[in-house]
Design an enzyme around this catalytic site. Structure first.
Site, short mmCIF file in Angstrom:
data_model
loop_
_atom_site.label_atom_id
_atom_site.label_comp_id
_atom_site.label_asym_id
_atom_site.label_seq_id
_atom_site.Cartn_x
_atom_site.Cartn_y
_atom_site.Cartn_z
N LEU A 139 0.71 -1.16 -0.05
CA LEU A 139 0.03 -0.06 0.03
C LEU A 139 0.70 1.28 0.02
CD1 LEU A 139 -2.76 -0.76 2.86
CD2 LEU A 139 -2.96 -1.10 0.39
N ASP A 140 0.46 2.25 -0.78
CA ASP A 140 1.04 3.53 -0.60
C ASP A 140 1.30 3.93 0.75
OD1 ASP A 140 1.12 3.64 -3.41
OD2 ASP A 140 -0.64 4.84 -3.55
N LYS A 141 2.38 4.93 1.13
CA LYS A 141 2.50 5.23 2.34
C LYS A 141 1.28 5.78 3.10
CE LYS A 141 5.16 8.93 4.78
NZ LYS A 141 5.96 10.03 4.89
#
EC number: 5.4.99.-
Length: 334
Positions: A139-141
């Site tokens: 997942l993106d940050k």
């Protein structure tokens, strides 16, 4: 040593070898792929290729040899994890916004991998490479929600096969909830738009029909929110949508929703032209949006087959508090 084999498609014509493999083998960083190419670990149609810039053509058979993983270099860190499920093969994490998944430049500590190394120790799979042990997908940050991590190489391979298959033969489910600007029309639909790295901004991705890899998102509108405009008339300003991924390209939901004119609220890359919308909102809604910890995007549902037993496992995660605060503020105006 094991092999990953891919066949180039029409949309891959002329693509660089390292870019092709970065999309095809999403569990590997592009830097690691380039290192493997230069080390002679990649063949195209049986011939060793050592240049990451090699251009591939439709029908090319690309074979990537994966050496036995080196010991993970990141240090274990005692970082609390929200563990939804764990057995001998996998661990399912509810990741908070703001946590980086794996160490990289600027984020060598405090990542999910550092926390997993402390929690799981030597049991983590090494297929992801030195700096991404056990990571099957990411997942993106600033995206929160559910992630599954492999605890051994067999589980990693079988989980990766489920993600690569896109759920066609199995029951893989990845569903996100997002708060977006405006409301999509139609309220239920499919976005089928290839995605590639942005032509000029290396931090972004973009819809690119000629050079992108296939990307498909199915969305449905759950709730619409309205607020009075400058003339005092109610106008739809936002919506909560559910997005089910058929593919898993980097930034896919963020790119696709922006592509149809409804970017994710709070997205620093793809909703930059919507700051005037924030300013026009009533104070409570404006304050809630400005207090978001990242883009208003949450991995809310995950369904997988347990890699050893084949049993179907389904998980759900409630929206984080900052997204609930935005919904409460918008609902009060509707």
């Amino acid at each position: 040593m094991h092999h990953l084999t891919f066949t180039a498609q029409d949309q891959d014509r002329g693509n660089r070898l390292d870019r092709f493999l970065a999309d095809a083998a999403a569990e590997l960083s592009r830097a690691r792929i380039q290192a493997l190419i230069k080390d002679g670990q990649v063949t195209v149609n049986g011939a060793a290729i050592t240049s990451p810039k090699h251009r591939i053509q439709p029908g090319d058979a690309v074979d990537l040899k994966m050496p036995e993983p080196e010991p993970a270099q990141p240090e274990p860190e005692d970082i609390p994890l929200d563990i939804v499920y764990e057995d001998d093969d996998i661990i399912v994490i509810d990741k908070p916004a703001g946590m980086v998944v794996h160490p990289a430049a600027g984020n060598w500590t405090g990542t999910l991998v550092n926390a997993l190394l402390a929690h799981c120790g030597d049991s983590l799979s090494g297929i992801g490479g030195v700096r991404r042990p056990g990571i099957v997908h990411r997942l993106d940050k600033d995206t929160s929600g559910l992630m599954v991590v492999a605890k051994n190489d067999r589980a990693h391979r079988r989980l990766k096969a489920q993600f690569t298959d896109r759920g066609r033969a199995g029951k893989l489910l990845r569903e996100y909830q997002a708060l977006v600007w405006g409301a999509p029309l139609p309220a239920l639909g499919t976005i089928d738009a290839p995605i590639a790295r942005h032509a000029t901004n290396r931090f972004k991705y973009a819809v690119a029909p000629a050079r992108g890899r296939d990307a498909i998102t199915h969305y449905r509108t759950l709730t619409k929110y309205s607020a009075p405009d400058v003339e005092g008339e109610d106008k739809t300003v936002a919506a909560l949508v559910a997005c089910r991924l058929e593919t898993g390209r980097t930034h896919q939901i963020r790119v696709h929703m922006a592509h149809i004119g409804h970017p994710v609220i709070g997205d620093p890359l793809y909703a930059t032209g919507f700051s005037n919308r924030v300013a026009a909102l009533p104070e409570n809604a404006r304050s809630a949006i400005l207090s978001l910890h990242g883009q208003a995007l949450h991995a809310a549902k995950l369904g997988i087959e347990q890699p050893a037993t084949g049993a179907y496992l389904s998980f759900t995660s409630d929206l984080p508090q900052d997204m609930r605060d935005v919904i409460a503020a918008l609902s009060a105006e509707s």
